[in-house]
Scaffold this motif. Sequence first.
Motif, PDB file in Angstrom:
ATOM      1  N   SER A 276       0.808  -1.226   0.000  1.00  0.00           N
ATOM      2  CA  SER A 276       0.000   0.000   0.000  1.00  0.00           C
ATOM      3  C   SER A 276       0.836   1.269   0.000  1.00  0.00           C
ATOM      4  O   SER A 276       0.288   2.370  -0.083  1.00  0.00           O
ATOM      5  N   LEU A 277       2.157   1.150   0.071  1.00  0.00           N
ATOM      6  CA  LEU A 277       3.004   2.344   0.055  1.00  0.00           C
ATOM      7  C   LEU A 277       2.922   3.011  -1.316  1.00  0.00           C
ATOM      8  O   LEU A 277       3.180   2.368  -2.343  1.00  0.00           O
ATOM      9  N   PRO A 278       2.587   4.286  -1.378  1.00  0.00           N
ATOM     10  CA  PRO A 278       2.461   4.967  -2.683  1.00  0.00           C
ATOM     11  C   PRO A 278       3.738   4.899  -3.517  1.00  0.00           C
ATOM     12  O   PRO A 278       3.675   4.713  -4.733  1.00  0.00           O
ATOM     13  N   GLY A 279       4.889   5.018  -2.861  1.00  0.00           N
ATOM     14  CA  GLY A 279       6.142   5.084  -3.607  1.00  0.00           C
ATOM     15  C   GLY A 279       6.566   3.801  -4.282  1.00  0.00           C
ATOM     16  O   GLY A 279       7.406   3.828  -5.186  1.00  0.00           O
ATOM     17  N   VAL A 280       6.023   2.649  -3.853  1.00  0.00           N
ATOM     18  CA  VAL A 280       6.423   1.391  -4.472  1.00  0.00           C
ATOM     19  C   VAL A 280       5.532   1.005  -5.644  1.00  0.00           C
ATOM     20  O   VAL A 280       5.810   0.014  -6.337  1.00  0.00           O
ATOM     21  N   GLN A 281       4.491   1.754  -5.892  1.00  0.00           N
ATOM     22  CA  GLN A 281       3.636   1.458  -7.040  1.00  0.00           C
ATOM     23  C   GLN A 281       4.467   1.603  -8.332  1.00  0.00           C
ATOM     24  O   GLN A 281       5.263   2.522  -8.475  1.00  0.00           O
ATOM     25  N   ASN A 282       4.290   0.661  -9.233  1.00  0.00           N
ATOM     26  CA  ASN A 282       5.002   0.625 -10.521  1.00  0.00           C
ATOM     27  C   ASN A 282       6.486   0.275 -10.389  1.00  0.00           C
ATOM     28  O   ASN A 282       7.234   0.369 -11.360  1.00  0.00           O
ATOM     29  N   SER A 283       6.909  -0.145  -9.199  1.00  0.00           N
ATOM     30  CA  SER A 283       8.301  -0.583  -9.033  1.00  0.00           C
ATOM     31  C   SER A 283       8.494  -1.966  -9.641  1.00  0.00           C
ATOM     32  O   SER A 283       7.523  -2.660  -9.960  1.00  0.00           O
ATOM     33  N   TRP A 284       9.742  -2.379  -9.785  1.00  0.00           N
ATOM     34  CA  TRP A 284      10.077  -3.719 -10.264  1.00  0.00           C
ATOM     35  C   TRP A 284      10.879  -4.453  -9.201  1.00  0.00           C
ATOM     36  O   TRP A 284      11.760  -3.878  -8.561  1.00  0.00           O
ATOM     37  N   PHE A 285      10.589  -5.727  -9.015  1.00  0.00           N
ATOM     38  CA  PHE A 285      11.364  -6.564  -8.107  1.00  0.00           C
ATOM     39  C   PHE A 285      11.149  -8.018  -8.512  1.00  0.00           C
ATOM     40  O   PHE A 285      10.289  -8.323  -9.349  1.00  0.00           O
ATOM     41  N   ALA A 286      11.946  -8.900  -7.937  1.00  0.00           N
ATOM     42  CA  ALA A 286      11.891 -10.313  -8.320  1.00  0.00           C
ATOM     43  C   ALA A 286      11.208 -11.135  -7.242  1.00  0.00           C
ATOM     44  O   ALA A 286      11.347 -10.857  -6.047  1.00  0.00           O
ATOM     45  N   ILE A 287      10.458 -12.153  -7.672  1.00  0.00           N
ATOM     46  CA  ILE A 287       9.832 -13.097  -6.741  1.00  0.00           C
ATOM     47  C   ILE A 287       9.991 -14.516  -7.307  1.00  0.00           C
ATOM     48  O   ILE A 287      10.154 -14.703  -8.516  1.00  0.00           O
ATOM     49  N   PRO A 288       9.946 -15.526  -6.441  1.00  0.00           N
ATOM     50  CA  PRO A 288      10.031 -16.900  -6.931  1.00  0.00           C
ATOM     51  C   PRO A 288       8.800 -17.261  -7.771  1.00  0.00           C
ATOM     52  O   PRO A 288       7.799 -16.554  -7.773  1.00  0.00           O
ATOM     53  N   ASP A 289       8.905 -18.387  -8.447  1.00  0.00           N
ATOM     54  CA  ASP A 289       7.792 -18.938  -9.214  1.00  0.00           C
ATOM     55  C   ASP A 289       6.614 -19.163  -8.273  1.00  0.00           C
ATOM     56  O   ASP A 289       6.651 -20.026  -7.395  1.00  0.00           O
ATOM     57  N   GLN A 290       5.550 -18.381  -8.442  1.00  0.00           N
ATOM     58  CA  GLN A 290       4.439 -18.433  -7.498  1.00  0.00           C
ATOM     59  C   GLN A 290       3.629 -19.719  -7.595  1.00  0.00           C
ATOM     60  O   GLN A 290       3.079 -20.189  -6.596  1.00  0.00           O
ATOM     61  N   ALA A 291       3.553 -20.313  -8.750  1.00  0.00           N
ATOM     62  CA  ALA A 291       2.828 -21.578  -8.883  1.00  0.00           C
ATOM     63  C   ALA A 291       3.543 -22.689  -8.115  1.00  0.00           C
ATOM     64  O   ALA A 291       2.922 -23.471  -7.386  1.00  0.00           O
ATOM     65  N   ALA A 292       4.864 -22.750  -8.272  1.00  0.00           N
ATOM     66  CA  ALA A 292       5.647 -23.768  -7.565  1.00  0.00           C
ATOM     67  C   ALA A 292       5.609 -23.534  -6.063  1.00  0.00           C
ATOM     68  O   ALA A 292       5.449 -24.472  -5.276  1.00  0.00           O
ATOM     69  N   THR A 293       5.752 -22.276  -5.649  1.00  0.00           N
ATOM     70  CA  THR A 293       5.739 -21.946  -4.226  1.00  0.00           C
ATOM     71  C   THR A 293       4.403 -22.310  -3.588  1.00  0.00           C
ATOM     72  O   THR A 293       4.349 -22.865  -2.486  1.00  0.00           O
ATOM     73  N   SER A 294       3.324 -22.007  -4.287  1.00  0.00           N
ATOM     74  CA  SER A 294       1.995 -22.315  -3.782  1.00  0.00           C
ATOM     75  C   SER A 294       1.780 -23.820  -3.671  1.00  0.00           C
ATOM     76  O   SER A 294       1.197 -24.310  -2.690  1.00  0.00           O
ATOM     77  N   ALA A 295       2.257 -24.561  -4.669  1.00  0.00           N
ATOM     78  CA  ALA A 295       2.102 -26.014  -4.646  1.00  0.00           C
ATOM     79  C   ALA A 295       2.847 -26.618  -3.464  1.00  0.00           C
ATOM     80  O   ALA A 295       2.327 -27.497  -2.760  1.00  0.00           O
ATOM     81  N   PHE A 296       4.077 -26.161  -3.231  1.00  0.00           N
ATOM     82  CA  PHE A 296       4.854 -26.669  -2.096  1.00  0.00           C
ATOM     83  C   PHE A 296       4.172 -26.320  -0.772  1.00  0.00           C
ATOM     84  O   PHE A 296       4.044 -27.164   0.116  1.00  0.00           O
ATOM     85  N   SER A 297       3.726 -25.072  -0.634  1.00  0.00           N
ATOM     86  CA  SER A 297       3.089 -24.647   0.605  1.00  0.00           C
ATOM     87  C   SER A 297       1.834 -25.460   0.903  1.00  0.00           C
ATOM     88  O   SER A 297       1.576 -25.855   2.048  1.00  0.00           O
ATOM     89  N   SER A 298       1.058 -25.721  -0.151  1.00  0.00           N
ATOM     90  CA  SER A 298      -0.161 -26.512   0.023  1.00  0.00           C
ATOM     91  C   SER A 298       0.162 -27.940   0.449  1.00  0.00           C
ATOM     92  O   SER A 298      -0.499 -28.518   1.324  1.00  0.00           O
TER      93      SER A 298
END
Length: 389
Positions: A276-298
Motif C-alpha cells: 500500500s506504500l504509494p512510492g512502491v507502485q510501478n516498481s520492479w522486483f523479483a519473486i520466486p515462481d508463485q505456482a511452484a511456491t503455492s504447490a509446495f506450501s499446500s
Amino acid sequence: MFAVFQCARKGLRVLILPLLAVALAACDTIPSAGGGVRTGDPVPVALLVPSGSGQGTDELLAQSLENAARLAIRDLNGAAIDLRVYQTAGDAALAAANAEKAVDEGAKIIIGPVYAAAANAVGKAVAGKGVNVLSFSNNAAIAGGNLFVLGPTFQNTANRMASYAASQGKQRFVIVHGNDTAGQQGRAAIQAAVAAQGGAIVGTVSYALSQQDVIASIPQIQSAVTSNGADGIFFTTDSATALPLLSQLLPEAGISSDVAQFIGLTRWDIPPQTLSLPGVQNSWFAIPDQAATSAFSSQYQSAYGSAPHPIGGLAFDAIAAIGALASQGGGDALSGASLAQGAGFRGASGVFRLNPDGTNSRGLAVATILESQVNILSAAPQRFGGAGF
C-alpha cells in the motif's frame, strides 16, 4: 506438479512425472571426486539444523527444515534417503563436530546448516573426506570447493533484474544502498549484473542505517539521477529497513518510477502492508515462481497442518537434487561435478541449479505493484536456457 529436466544432444527436453522434481545428468560437467552411491541402496544424508540453541525461532526453523526434507523424501522416485538429523545450536564449532560425526557414521552428503559461519566451518571440517555440503546459507562469500549455498543470492536476483531492465531499454542506473555488509554486497552484485548487460552505473549513493542518514541521502539521490540522466534506480533495501522512508521521500522530491524506474534487489511485496506504500507502485522486483511456491506450501500444509518457514523449502530443494542424482547411481553421483550439472532441478520455489563456484541460480519472475496488488511482468523461467536466464 513437478518436472524432470533431461539433457538431449541439443538443448533440454522436459518430461512430466508425478510429484517430486528430479534431474538427469546434463551434457557438461566438471571433474570431481567423491560422493559415490549404489543404485537402490538408501543414501545416508545428514541434515544439520539449528535446534538446541534455546531460541524458539531456531527450533521452529529446524522443525520446518526437517519436515520439508521428509516431505521431499516421501515422493522420491527411484531413490531412497536415510535422513539423519544433527543439531548445531547455531554454533559453528558444534556444527563442525557434528558434521564430522555424521560422516564417520556414514553420511554421503550433508545438507545444512543455516548460518554462514556454521556452514563455512562444516565445509572445512569435511573437505578432506570427499563429502559435499549443501548449506541453507545465502552468503555467496563462503561458497566454493565442497560447500554450496542454496539460499537466494543477491547476484542471482541482480542478474534477473538487470536483464529485464535491459530488455525494457533501461541502460543508466543509480545504486542506492546501505553502508552495511548486506548493502555493500548488494551494490557489488548490481554492478556486475549491469556491466554484464552492457549498461552503466552513473551514480552510487550510500547511507548509514539511521532515519537521519536516509533523509540526508535524498538530495544526493535526486542529484545523481537528474545530473546523470539515469533511467533506473537500484535499491538494496527492504521493507524492514529504509524502503518505506525512501519510497515516501523520493517521490516528494520529484523522483519516482515515472522519472527513473525503481528496481528492488529484495522482495517488495512482503509484509503485505508494503503493497500500500504509494512510492512502491510501478516498481520492479523479483519473486520466486508463485505456482511452484503455492504447490509446495499446500503440500506442506496438508502434511503438517501449518505453513512452512520462509526458508524451509531449501531442505526440500536439497533432497530433490540428491534424490535425482542418487537415482542414477554411480561412483560420482554426489560429487561436485554431478551436483553442478547444468540441467538443474525443480524444487519448492521453481527451477534451480548449483553452480560450479558453489553459488546457485534460481528461476525468478519479475513483478510490479499496481493499485496495491502484485502483477507479474515476466514469468519465472521453467528451464535453464530459456527466457529469464
